[in-house]
Write an enzyme that holds these catalytic residues in place. Structure first.
Site, mmCIF file in Angstrom:
data_model
loop_
_atom_site.group_PDB
_atom_site.id
_atom_site.type_symbol
_atom_site.label_atom_id
_atom_site.label_comp_id
_atom_site.label_asym_id
_atom_site.label_seq_id
_atom_site.Cartn_x
_atom_site.Cartn_y
_atom_site.Cartn_z
ATOM 1 N N LYS A 75 0.779 -1.053 -0.133
ATOM 2 C CA LYS A 75 -0.064 0.038 0.100
ATOM 3 C C LYS A 75 0.909 1.106 0.117
ATOM 4 O O LYS A 75 2.037 1.163 0.809
ATOM 5 C CB LYS A 75 -0.842 -0.008 1.215
ATOM 6 C CG LYS A 75 -1.589 1.282 1.439
ATOM 7 C CD LYS A 75 -2.994 1.254 0.746
ATOM 8 C CE LYS A 75 -3.695 2.281 0.863
ATOM 9 N NZ LYS A 75 -4.550 2.588 -0.086
ATOM 10 N N ILE A 91 2.020 4.839 0.942
ATOM 11 C CA ILE A 91 1.676 5.824 2.154
ATOM 12 C C ILE A 91 1.973 7.321 1.684
ATOM 13 O O ILE A 91 3.209 7.489 1.223
ATOM 14 C CB ILE A 91 2.579 5.558 3.274
ATOM 15 C CG1 ILE A 91 2.385 4.108 3.736
ATOM 16 C CG2 ILE A 91 2.178 6.369 4.376
ATOM 17 C CD1 ILE A 91 1.023 3.654 4.186
ATOM 18 N N ARG A 142 24.924 -1.591 7.729
ATOM 19 C CA ARG A 142 26.242 -1.000 7.569
ATOM 20 C C ARG A 142 26.252 0.357 8.533
ATOM 21 O O ARG A 142 25.086 0.860 9.093
ATOM 22 C CB ARG A 142 26.473 -0.380 6.212
ATOM 23 C CG ARG A 142 25.617 0.648 5.749
ATOM 24 C CD ARG A 142 25.692 1.371 4.507
ATOM 25 N NE ARG A 142 24.781 2.478 4.314
ATOM 26 C CZ ARG A 142 23.409 2.356 3.848
ATOM 27 N NH1 ARG A 142 23.131 1.010 3.609
ATOM 28 N NH2 ARG A 142 22.706 3.321 3.664
ATOM 29 N N ARG A 197 24.655 17.139 4.349
ATOM 30 C CA ARG A 197 25.638 16.699 3.483
ATOM 31 C C ARG A 197 25.936 17.539 2.493
ATOM 32 O O ARG A 197 25.307 17.740 1.607
ATOM 33 C CB ARG A 197 25.155 15.391 2.697
ATOM 34 C CG ARG A 197 24.634 14.315 3.903
ATOM 35 C CD ARG A 197 24.211 13.171 3.204
ATOM 36 N NE ARG A 197 23.617 12.155 3.916
ATOM 37 C CZ ARG A 197 23.247 10.773 3.372
ATOM 38 N NH1 ARG A 197 23.754 10.516 2.214
ATOM 39 N NH2 ARG A 197 22.859 9.970 4.402
HETATM 40 C C1 MV4 Z 1 7.199 3.734 0.235
HETATM 41 C C2 MV4 Z 1 6.887 4.871 0.473
HETATM 42 C C3 MV4 Z 1 5.376 4.830 0.574
HETATM 43 N N1 MV4 Z 1 4.560 3.725 0.801
HETATM 44 N N2 MV4 Z 1 6.515 2.592 0.692
HETATM 45 C C4 MV4 Z 1 11.356 3.089 -0.363
HETATM 46 C C5 MV4 Z 1 12.734 3.266 -0.606
HETATM 47 C C6 MV4 Z 1 12.955 4.708 -0.319
HETATM 48 N N3 MV4 Z 1 14.248 5.020 -1.172
HETATM 49 C C7 MV4 Z 1 11.856 5.292 -1.038
HETATM 50 N N4 MV4 Z 1 10.827 4.331 -0.416
HETATM 51 C C8 MV4 Z 1 9.608 4.764 -0.214
HETATM 52 N N5 MV4 Z 1 8.709 3.605 0.111
HETATM 53 C C9 MV4 Z 1 5.224 2.518 0.983
HETATM 54 N N6 MV4 Z 1 4.516 1.490 1.126
HETATM 55 C C10 MV4 Z 1 7.357 5.977 -0.216
HETATM 56 C C11 MV4 Z 1 8.676 5.839 -0.163
HETATM 57 C C12 MV4 Z 1 9.547 7.120 -0.794
HETATM 58 C C13 MV4 Z 1 9.335 7.688 -2.088
HETATM 59 C C14 MV4 Z 1 8.586 7.052 -2.917
HETATM 60 C C15 MV4 Z 1 8.594 7.374 -4.390
HETATM 61 C C16 MV4 Z 1 9.190 8.746 -4.535
HETATM 62 C C17 MV4 Z 1 9.997 9.423 -3.614
HETATM 63 C C18 MV4 Z 1 9.949 8.871 -2.397
HETATM 64 C C19 MV4 Z 1 10.502 9.472 -1.422
HETATM 65 C C20 MV4 Z 1 10.763 9.098 -0.324
HETATM 66 C C21 MV4 Z 1 10.063 7.737 0.088
#
Ligand code: MV4
Length: 457
Positions: A203, A205, A294, A340
């Site tokens: 799902k 978020i 890490r 950073r």
């Molecule tokens: C998500 C999410 C919303 N819902 N998972 C996973 C890896 C990390 N680099 C980003 N991730 C995310 N996982 C669920 N179930 C939102 C992110 C997310 C994101 C997603 C799409 C575009 C930009 C993002 C930026 C931060 C986090």
């Protein structure tokens, strides 16, 4: 159990220096490997010994397992610290160390394997009662299965690659009609990037904060947490600003997320230092996202608020010493922020390598600069563009922000472009100042940001 006499550092830049600092303070000798272009660097200068292992290209130097193992054997190092990046999360490297009787300063290969397989990590957490976002229980077998699960958990959903990282092989799917197409493009992308097209689904978020917890476990599985960090300010999956503690944290929240993180570490039989990454939604639900096996770039902000030297703990634990930290004795002081600073254009983030003609880092109360840069140093094009981590510690968040602003103003870096002006802008943004931000903070329409939450102190 006595400490190692000598540690080999299989990394470069600021993290190599950071490991040298820890070793020297522990009375451990250091050897470092370096590539041709890194001959005249601070880490090579400050290590007790240095061995050139190949040309600039990482695949032929910092990723060259036989060359690094040989360097450890030649220098008589008993252990290798991998830093972050390069071989830090490569289970084959951990096994190669073991085969040569060298201690890898980090978790066992099995932990790295399970952490690197995001679908597996999710599965392990789910079966051990750690909250995960609703989604698949195992890797997806085809688009039909993806559709079935998506209909059950309802759109929007997010497709993720099991081998994922840096957003590759990840797609947000808003509606049913898009799912099949996006499933296949994400899978192709994952295949091209990782040689592995395995996918899972969750799902989506919409408004999340990225909150992570630092944990440390000794070789017997005694585990403590060092509190949380908010890493929500990111761009294209690269964290830019991190802070500790989370602005809306309190002892109750910290105990709760800390206990979940320890449970997650135990579910994986985790050892050494690691980070459990969580999604925090607008209702303060905590969901497991990933585990990082890490030491992380942002570890200093946790060191600043706890007084614990995480790298020293890694070395002591790897040498077989039992945990000396006690959860009840870990206290949290003030507020810490890290920016950073990259050798990049502050508007476009396009890399700006070249020679630093003048480098004058800030100092004074509450400042820590983790950097391997100096006047006259040429930033190579071959590696990442991080040139300094500017870390501040203040009595509270407001104090930390004021220290950060004056430190950014004082920081002189000439000859290349840096992201300092970008940080000065963020540090004056009313939403950043009030804590009204999430992982979408840097995207063009900030109107979708969540409100300021008032349910916590
Ligand atoms: C998500 C999410 C919303 N819902 N998972 C996973 C890896 C990390 N680099 C980003 N991730 C995310 N996982 C669920 N179930 C939102 C992110 C997310 C994101 C997603 C799409 C575009 C930009 C993002 C930026 C931060 C986090």
């Amino acid at each position: 159990m006595s400490l190692f006499k000598k540690v080999l550092i299989a990394n470069r830049g600021e993290i190599a220096l950071r490991v040298i600092h820890a070793c020297r303070e522990l009375g451990i000798k250091t050897a470092i490997v370096y590539s041709d272009v890194d001959k005249n660097t601070l880490a090579v200068r400050h290590a007790d010994e240095a061995i050139c292992i190949g040309p600039a290209k990482s695949s032929q130097s910092y990723l060259n397992i036989p060359a690094i193992i040989t360097a450890a054997e030649i220098t008589d190092a008993e252990a290798i610290h991998p830093g972050y990046g390069f071989l830090a999360e490569n289970p084959q490297f951990v096994e190669a160390c073991a085969a040569s009787n060298i201690t890898f300063i980090g978790p066992p290969a099995e932990c790295i394997r399970n952490g690197g397989d995001k679908s597996m990590a999710r599965h392990i957490m789910e079966t051990n009662g750690i909250p995960v976002v609703p989604g698949s229980e195992a890797p997806l077998t085809n688009d039909k299965e993806a559709m079935k699960i998506a209909r059950k958990i309802k759109f929007p959903v997010i497709l993720k690659a099991s081998a994922g990282g840096g957003g590759k092989g990840m797609r947000i799917v808003e509606k049913e009609q898009d799912l099949v197409k996006l499933y296949h493009t994400a899978q192709k992308e994952a295949m091209a990037a990782f040689g592995n097209g395995e996918m899972y689904i969750e799902k989506y978020i919409t408004d999340m904060r990225h909150i992570e917890v630092q944990i440390i476990s000794d070789n017997d599985g005694n585990t403590v947490h060092l509190g949380e960090r908010d890493c929500s300010i990111q761009r294209r999956h690269q964290k830019l600003i991190e802070e500790a503690p989370f602005i809306f944290s309190d002892q109750k929240f910290r105990n709760k997320i800390g206990a979940i993180a320890i449970k997650a570490a135990k579910a994986m039989n985790y050892r050494n230092a690691g980070t459990i990454e969580f999604i925090l939604d607008n209702e303060d639900n905590i969901y497991f996202m990933e585990i990082n096996t890490r030491v992380q770039v942002e570890h200093p902000i946790t060191e600043m608020i706890t007084g614990v030297d995480i790298v020293k703990e890694q070395i002591k634990i790897a040498s077989g010493q039992p945990m000396t930290l006690k959860q009840k004795e870990i206290k949290f002081f003030g507020h810490s922020i890290e920016c950073r600073i990259n050798a990049e254009d502050p508007e476009t983030f396009i890399p700006s390598p070249g020679t630093i003609s003048l480098f004058i880092p800030p100092g004074g109360r509450g400042i820590r600069v983790d950097s391997a840069a100096f006047t006259g140093w040429r930033v190579p094009v071959f590696y990442d563009s991080l040139i300094a981590k500017l870390i501040v510690h203040g009595s509270d968040r407001n104090d930390a922000i004021n220290i950060m602003k004056r430190a950014l103003h004082e920081f002189v870096i000439e000859g290349i472009k840096t992201t300092i002006p970008f940080y000065l802008k963020i540090l004056n943004d009313p939403d950043f100042l009030s804590g009204n931000f999430n992982t979408h903070f840097l995207e063009k329409s900030k109107s979708t940001n969540n409100r300021v939450r008032t349910d916590k102190k």
